[in-house]
Design a protein around this motif. Sequence first.
Motif, PDB file in Angstrom:
ATOM      1  N   GLN A 153     -28.574  -1.089   0.012  1.00 33.72           N
ATOM      2  CA  GLN A 153     -27.374  -0.278  -0.183  1.00 33.72           C
ATOM      3  C   GLN A 153     -26.946   0.368   1.142  1.00 33.72           C
ATOM      4  OE1 GLN A 153     -28.888   2.111  -3.515  1.00 33.72           O
ATOM      5  NE2 GLN A 153     -27.242   1.309  -4.784  1.00 33.72           N
ATOM      6  N   PRO A 154     -25.643   0.354   1.437  1.00 33.48           N
ATOM      7  CA  PRO A 154     -25.177   0.953   2.691  1.00 33.48           C
ATOM      8  C   PRO A 154     -25.283   2.469   2.673  1.00 33.48           C
ATOM      9  CG  PRO A 154     -23.314   0.287   1.343  1.00 33.48           C
ATOM     10  CD  PRO A 154     -24.540  -0.223   0.647  1.00 33.48           C
ATOM     11  N   THR A 155     -25.509   3.054   3.835  1.00 30.45           N
ATOM     12  CA  THR A 155     -25.608   4.507   3.963  1.00 30.45           C
ATOM     13  C   THR A 155     -24.794   4.963   5.174  1.00 30.45           C
ATOM     14  OG1 THR A 155     -27.588   4.368   5.354  1.00 30.45           O
ATOM     15  CG2 THR A 155     -27.944   4.514   2.973  1.00 30.45           C
ATOM     16  N   GLY A 156     -24.815   6.269   5.405  1.00 29.30           N
ATOM     17  CA  GLY A 156     -24.148   6.811   6.584  1.00 29.30           C
ATOM     18  C   GLY A 156     -22.700   7.194   6.356  1.00 29.30           C
ATOM     19  N   PHE A 157     -22.292   7.367   5.118  1.00 27.11           N
ATOM     20  CA  PHE A 157     -20.925   7.770   4.794  1.00 27.11           C
ATOM     21  C   PHE A 157     -20.960   8.555   3.493  1.00 27.11           C
ATOM     22  CE2 PHE A 157     -21.793   3.815   2.670  1.00 27.11           C
ATOM     23  CZ  PHE A 157     -21.306   4.024   1.393  1.00 27.11           C
ATOM     24  N   SER A 158     -19.857   9.170   3.160  1.00 28.11           N
ATOM     25  CA  SER A 158     -19.747   9.878   1.885  1.00 28.11           C
ATOM     26  C   SER A 158     -18.316   9.744   1.398  1.00 28.11           C
ATOM     27  CB  SER A 158     -20.121  11.353   2.033  1.00 28.11           C
ATOM     28  OG  SER A 158     -20.146  11.992   0.781  1.00 28.11           O
ATOM     29  N   GLY A 159     -18.140   9.041   0.282  1.00 27.57           N
ATOM     30  CA  GLY A 159     -16.805   8.784  -0.238  1.00 27.57           C
ATOM     31  C   GLY A 159     -16.384   9.774  -1.307  1.00 27.57           C
ATOM     32  N   PRO A 160     -15.308   9.469  -2.036  1.00 29.77           N
ATOM     33  CA  PRO A 160     -14.766  10.401  -3.024  1.00 29.77           C
ATOM     34  C   PRO A 160     -15.220  10.164  -4.464  1.00 29.77           C
ATOM     35  CG  PRO A 160     -13.167   8.692  -2.600  1.00 29.77           C
ATOM     36  CD  PRO A 160     -14.373   8.357  -1.758  1.00 29.77           C
ATOM     37  N   VAL A 161     -16.071   9.147  -4.707  1.00 32.48           N
ATOM     38  CA  VAL A 161     -16.392   8.750  -6.075  1.00 32.48           C
ATOM     39  C   VAL A 161     -17.787   9.187  -6.479  1.00 32.48           C
ATOM     40  CG1 VAL A 161     -16.749   6.788  -7.629  1.00 32.48           C
ATOM     41  CG2 VAL A 161     -14.847   6.771  -6.023  1.00 32.48           C
ATOM     42  N   GLY A 162     -17.893   9.741  -7.681  1.00 32.71           N
ATOM     43  CA  GLY A 162     -19.183  10.014  -8.291  1.00 32.71           C
ATOM     44  C   GLY A 162     -19.381   9.059  -9.452  1.00 32.71           C
ATOM     45  N   LEU A 163     -20.518   8.346  -9.482  1.00 29.75           N
ATOM     46  CA  LEU A 163     -20.796   7.409 -10.563  1.00 29.75           C
ATOM     47  C   LEU A 163     -21.952   7.925 -11.409  1.00 29.75           C
ATOM     48  CD1 LEU A 163     -20.105   4.539 -11.765  1.00 29.75           C
ATOM     49  CD2 LEU A 163     -22.193   3.785 -10.599  1.00 29.75           C
ATOM     50  N   ILE A 164     -21.789   7.813 -12.721  1.00 28.28           N
ATOM     51  CA  ILE A 164     -22.833   8.153 -13.686  1.00 28.28           C
ATOM     52  C   ILE A 164     -23.071   6.909 -14.520  1.00 28.28           C
ATOM     53  CG2 ILE A 164     -23.472   9.649 -15.614  1.00 28.28           C
ATOM     54  CD1 ILE A 164     -21.282  11.624 -14.543  1.00 28.28           C
ATOM     55  N   SER A 165     -24.287   6.377 -14.485  1.00 34.17           N
ATOM     56  CA  SER A 165     -24.539   5.105 -15.163  1.00 34.17           C
ATOM     57  C   SER A 165     -25.843   5.157 -15.934  1.00 34.17           C
ATOM     58  CB  SER A 165     -24.594   3.958 -14.151  1.00 34.17           C
ATOM     59  OG  SER A 165     -24.928   2.741 -14.787  1.00 34.17           O
ATOM     60  N   GLN A 166     -25.785   4.746 -17.191  1.00 33.61           N
ATOM     61  CA  GLN A 166     -27.008   4.637 -17.972  1.00 33.61           C
ATOM     62  C   GLN A 166     -27.817   3.417 -17.533  1.00 33.61           C
ATOM     63  OE1 GLN A 166     -25.936   5.633 -21.885  1.00 33.61           O
ATOM     64  NE2 GLN A 166     -28.019   6.029 -22.574  1.00 33.61           N
ATOM     65  N   SER A 167     -27.149   2.461 -16.903  1.00 30.77           N
ATOM     66  CA  SER A 167     -27.786   1.224 -16.462  1.00 30.77           C
ATOM     67  C   SER A 167     -28.023   1.227 -14.961  1.00 30.77           C
ATOM     68  CB  SER A 167     -26.894   0.030 -16.825  1.00 30.77           C
ATOM     69  OG  SER A 167     -27.226  -1.113 -16.070  1.00 30.77           O
ATOM     70  N   GLY A 168     -29.236   0.879 -14.559  1.00 35.82           N
ATOM     71  CA  GLY A 168     -29.524   0.747 -13.136  1.00 35.82           C
ATOM     72  C   GLY A 168     -28.840  -0.456 -12.529  1.00 35.82           C
ATOM     73  N   THR A 169     -28.805  -1.565 -13.252  1.00 39.72           N
ATOM     74  CA  THR A 169     -28.150  -2.775 -12.753  1.00 39.72           C
ATOM     75  C   THR A 169     -26.675  -2.530 -12.485  1.00 39.72           C
ATOM     76  OG1 THR A 169     -29.694  -4.204 -13.951  1.00 39.72           O
ATOM     77  CG2 THR A 169     -27.605  -5.177 -13.287  1.00 39.72           C
ATOM     78  N   HIS A 170     -26.007  -1.870 -13.406  1.00 37.05           N
ATOM     79  CA  HIS A 170     -24.577  -1.598 -13.215  1.00 37.05           C
ATOM     80  C   HIS A 170     -24.345  -0.592 -12.083  1.00 37.05           C
ATOM     81  CE1 HIS A 170     -23.536  -4.142 -16.431  1.00 37.05           C
ATOM     82  NE2 HIS A 170     -23.724  -3.309 -17.440  1.00 37.05           N
ATOM     83  N   ALA A 171     -25.231   0.373 -11.942  1.00 37.90           N
ATOM     84  CA  ALA A 171     -25.090   1.333 -10.845  1.00 37.90           C
ATOM     85  C   ALA A 171     -25.186   0.630  -9.494  1.00 37.90           C
ATOM     86  CB  ALA A 171     -26.159   2.421 -10.955  1.00 37.90           C
ATOM     87  N   ILE A 172     -26.148  -0.274  -9.375  1.00 38.49           N
ATOM     88  CA  ILE A 172     -26.336  -1.010  -8.123  1.00 38.49           C
ATOM     89  C   ILE A 172     -25.164  -1.955  -7.876  1.00 38.49           C
ATOM     90  CG2 ILE A 172     -27.776  -2.760  -6.998  1.00 38.49           C
ATOM     91  CD1 ILE A 172     -30.171  -1.408  -8.466  1.00 38.49           C
ATOM     92  N   ALA A 173     -24.717  -2.652  -8.921  1.00 42.25           N
ATOM     93  CA  ALA A 173     -23.594  -3.574  -8.782  1.00 42.25           C
ATOM     94  C   ALA A 173     -22.315  -2.823  -8.406  1.00 42.25           C
ATOM     95  CB  ALA A 173     -23.385  -4.348 -10.073  1.00 42.25           C
ATOM     96  N   PHE A 174     -22.104  -1.657  -9.007  1.00 43.47           N
ATOM     97  CA  PHE A 174     -20.923  -0.860  -8.674  1.00 43.47           C
ATOM     98  C   PHE A 174     -20.939  -0.465  -7.201  1.00 43.47           C
ATOM     99  CE2 PHE A 174     -18.811   3.143  -7.901  1.00 43.47           C
ATOM    100  CZ  PHE A 174     -17.581   2.992  -8.523  1.00 43.47           C
TER     101      PHE A 174
END
Length: 469
Positions: A153-174
């Motif tokens: 996963q890329p790091t070193g930035f901070s965007g405007p979106v907060g994600l809440i996911s019951q699924s780990g796979t979907h969180a990573i894919a998002f």
Amino acid sequence: MIPDFKKLDRAFNPKCVAVVGDKGISDYMWLKGQSEFKGKLYSVQLDPNELDGIKALGVKNYPSLMDIPEPVDLVIVAVPRPVAPIILDACIEKDVAAAHFFTSGFAETDTEEGVTLEKVLTEKAAAADFHLIGPNCMGIYSPGAGIRQIGRQPTGFSGPVGLISQSGTHAIAFAAAAYQQGLDTNKSVSFGNGIALDAVDYLEYYGQDPGIEAIGMYMEGVRDGRRFLTMLKTVAAKKPVVIWKGGRTEEGGRAIASHTGSLAVPQGIWDSAIKQCGAITVRDLQELIDTLKALLYLPPVRAEKIGITGGSGGQSVAIADIFSEAGLKVPPLTQESYDELETFFTLIGGGYRNPIDTGNVNRLQMKRILDILEQDAHTEHLLLIMMIGSFSRGTEQFDRDVAMLDDLRKRTAKPISVIISTGMSDRPMDLRDAVVKLRDIGVPAFLSLDGGALALRNALDFYDHRSRA
């Protein structure tokens, strides 16, 4: 439980992280995953067979959490499930801000041992008011802090979106797909079974976070429906909330039971309740990304009449169908616009009824065509179909198109969107580079006609509900 925002701040922006139980058989996925973390990273491991591997990573190992000589903000737990209660006791004793339990095999297995162990964890966390993330989840992704769910996963930035996911796979894919498409994450959490902190707790936390401008959610069920809907209505009044609900079918509901042990909600009831709260429902990952882009990077969308250019003949027919089927309009232009287009437009290989089929020759007049669409009284939103050319031939032309759109955006109150395509190029420009250039001038780019049409329709519905509320 009532979430403690200070503890969650420590967990999402930690200064000290401990990984408990990481092993060589998993290639030390959690320790390696935090290689970009700038704070203190420690390991807790008793198995002597693992110590050399941990040492080779340059990570200090301790036999217990209590031996770590400083406060710990976040603990990542990757131990067998029978050991999980013991580690939770240690986290509570150490006064850790929060712990992410990657460990799975609890109530989602529908076994007596799994259900019993989950009950033990739940009761211990509740008694101590402890912020337990999970179990059965991928935990936190906080790119600004260098905390990752997986190593790439890329790091070193901070965007405007907060994600809440019951699924780990979907969180990573998002995280991966959104980043590639120019939508950067501020905070993301995969919470799995959610036995202590549930979706509503993260929603409340994100709602007050000034760095999060829009919230995306993947959900499979809710524990306290009344509290969730009350909180959703409060948060959605302040910032957009877009929800992808899993388990829309009977078959999906059965899959949910074995995934996170959640109770599925009938889709019709869910859609109605979410709409009344002012949030938006979507049906898949790409629609979630597209809708968030439309809400973040367009001015408020309050109109349904689209002026479109840049496509080809057959594509223009598809465009008109797709946008009409999405509940938008592709109206005829005014006679004044047709009269002006007639003075220069080459009809061989093109047409200008809306969508304007430019063909190859008329693309050289794109600025003039867009100016006509912008001034047309029948258009309320402008859409350009752009091609990402090859590195060798397309970069300069793309930059000229971006400058043209930037000038137009500064002169008009009409929202401008782009459908972007790599076309036939075997070495197209980098997608992220292209969409970020457009994003930074306030022009969101979508990867498909269907995606763009749904995103604009969702944005229109969002602002319509907000104006009526």
